[in-house]
Write a protein that holds these residues in place. Structure first.
Motif, PDB file in Angstrom:
ATOM      1  N   ASN A   1       0.836  -1.200   0.000  1.00 41.96           N
ATOM      2  CA  ASN A   1       0.000   0.000   0.000  1.00 41.96           C
ATOM      3  C   ASN A   1       0.875   1.255   0.000  1.00 41.96           C
ATOM      4  N   LEU A   2       1.513   1.516  -1.123  1.00 44.65           N
ATOM      5  CA  LEU A   2       2.506   2.587  -1.194  1.00 44.65           C
ATOM      6  C   LEU A   2       1.910   3.975  -1.014  1.00 44.65           C
ATOM      7  N   VAL A   3       0.615   4.152  -1.301  1.00 48.13           N
ATOM      8  CA  VAL A   3       0.021   5.493  -1.176  1.00 48.13           C
ATOM      9  C   VAL A   3      -0.270   5.869   0.265  1.00 48.13           C
ATOM     10  N   TYR A   4      -0.131   4.924   1.187  1.00 47.95           N
ATOM     11  CA  TYR A   4      -0.449   5.194   2.594  1.00 47.95           C
ATOM     12  C   TYR A   4       0.444   6.286   3.174  1.00 47.95           C
ATOM     13  N   TRP A   5       1.551   6.580   2.505  1.00 51.54           N
ATOM     14  CA  TRP A   5       2.479   7.590   3.019  1.00 51.54           C
ATOM     15  C   TRP A   5       1.784   8.922   3.279  1.00 51.54           C
ATOM     16  N   SER A   6       0.824   9.286   2.420  1.00 47.14           N
ATOM     17  CA  SER A   6       0.201  10.612   2.528  1.00 47.14           C
ATOM     18  C   SER A   6      -0.603  10.769   3.808  1.00 47.14           C
TER      19      SER A   6
END
Length: 360
Positions: free
Chosen positions: A140-145
């Motif tokens: 889930n790479l977009v979780y950074w935001s």
């Protein structure tokens, strides 16, 4: 907030989510590169989310979330109604996917196999991006935001609901805790709050609003043309190692904020088509957060069970159409159920507040 403005923001929000969804799904390992051009605009879509988040917070703090309790409950419900299921969902799908095709979970595209427990523990409390940690959350790479946005909620809430010297001390300590990367993008979120306040003041007339609305579109197009043509930011670009695209983030963020202010001033011109399409727009926008936060672990898992190569038309139909249908279905039990989470956090808050009140 006027209905046409709210509907327009929903339309922009859904569009930004679809840019991220298509941009990632178009990857060669997922759909053989179909729609790869969209991937160039994913960073801008996230910047739109940051500005819009600040804009919405400016609105709700003026209209509904006027106490620290109401603000905290609403923000927690908004985040955890999607974030916590997304973390669980990612753990399950990554575990299943790696058992089927471990070769498809690779560091080449950002997956990190070590410290998985720490990844998910940090994600639940949103400390995965503090300072220079940059901890991924499985596939889930977009979780950074969320590791940025949640702290903007916290810092802004503490500042607005505190007073005196404590306001500045607490805000400073929180900024010190989250580190320079998160703080560096905070002004982009704050410009969204400013955009709402300018819009609500009524000081932007239709003439100025038209210049801001149409001018921001033209300037964004010129800015993107420059990057596409020269392959780099303008010479005046800031150089910050932690966030190499920070100048682009600021330029896009300021222009998006101007765009929202401009639309608020002239939005009545578009009220006819917007209000005619209000129901489908709002329904689609009601799945935005789920589409954003669930699409990567879902599509990555699908690569392990789809029998055709990524370039096959059937694979692309599954990745784009099938995944999107599943994401809308998931939204029915996540963000469309925020009220359940709101009641839970309200009861939890009262449970902790009662002993404190008795102690006094």
């Amino acid at each position: 907030m006027r209905r046409h403005t709210s509907t327009y923001l929903d339309l922009v929000r859904f569009t930004a989510a679809m840019v991220v969804f298509i941009g990632h799904t178009s990857g060669r390992r997922l759909a053989g590169g179909l729609g790869w051009q969209i991937a160039d605009y994913m960073d801008e879509a996230v910047t739109v989310f940051f500005v819009m988040s600040g804009f919405v917070i400016g609105y709700v703090m003026q209209q509904r979330e006027t106490t620290p309790q109401a603000y905290a409950v609403a923000r927690a419900a908004r985040m955890y109604s999607v974030a916590l299921p997304a973390v669980v969902f990612t753990i399950i799908l990554d575990t299943m996917g790696r058992s089927l095709r471990p070769d498809l979970y690779s560091e080449v595209w950002g997956y990190r196999s070590e410290g998985v427990g720490m990844q998910f523990a940090a994600a639940v409390v949103f400390i995965n991006q503090i300072w220079y940690w940059g901890l991924p959350v499985g596939s889930n790479l977009v979780y950074w935001s969320l590791g940025y946005e949640v702290w903007y909620y916290v810092i802004f809430g503490v500042f607005m609901f505190s007073s005196g010297r404590w306001r500045w001390v607490a805000t400073g300590l929180l900024m010190l805790f989250v580190g320079p990367n998160i703080v560096a993008l905070f002004p982009i979120w704050l410009v969204g709050v400013l955009a709402f306040r300018v819009s609500a003041s009524g000081k932007v007339d239709q003439r100025l609003g038209a210049w801001m609305f149409y001018g921001s579109i033209v300037l964004i197009l010129i800015h993107q043309w420059w990057i596409a043509r020269h392959g780099a930011l303008p010479p005046f670009a800031l150089r910050y190692v932690g966030l190499p695209n920070i100048t682009n983030d600021y330029v896009v963020g300021i222009l998006v904020a101007c765009h929202f202010v401009g639309f608020n001033a002239i939005g009545a011109r578009f009220s006819g088509p917007l209000l005619a399409a209000e129901r489908p727009i709002r329904w689609c926008a009601g799945a935005t957060f789920t589409i954003y936060l669930f699409h990567l672990p879902l599509t990555q898992f699908l690569t392990t069970v789809v029998p055709w190569p990524p370039e096959h038309w059937a694979t692309r139909l599954v990745m784009f159409g099938g995944a999107l249908i599943m994401l809308f279905a998931i939204a029915e039990v996540t963000e469309r159920r925020k009220d359940v989470w709101r009641r839970f956090f309200f009861r939890l808050l009262n449970l902790f507040a009662r002993p404190v009140a008795m102690a006094r």
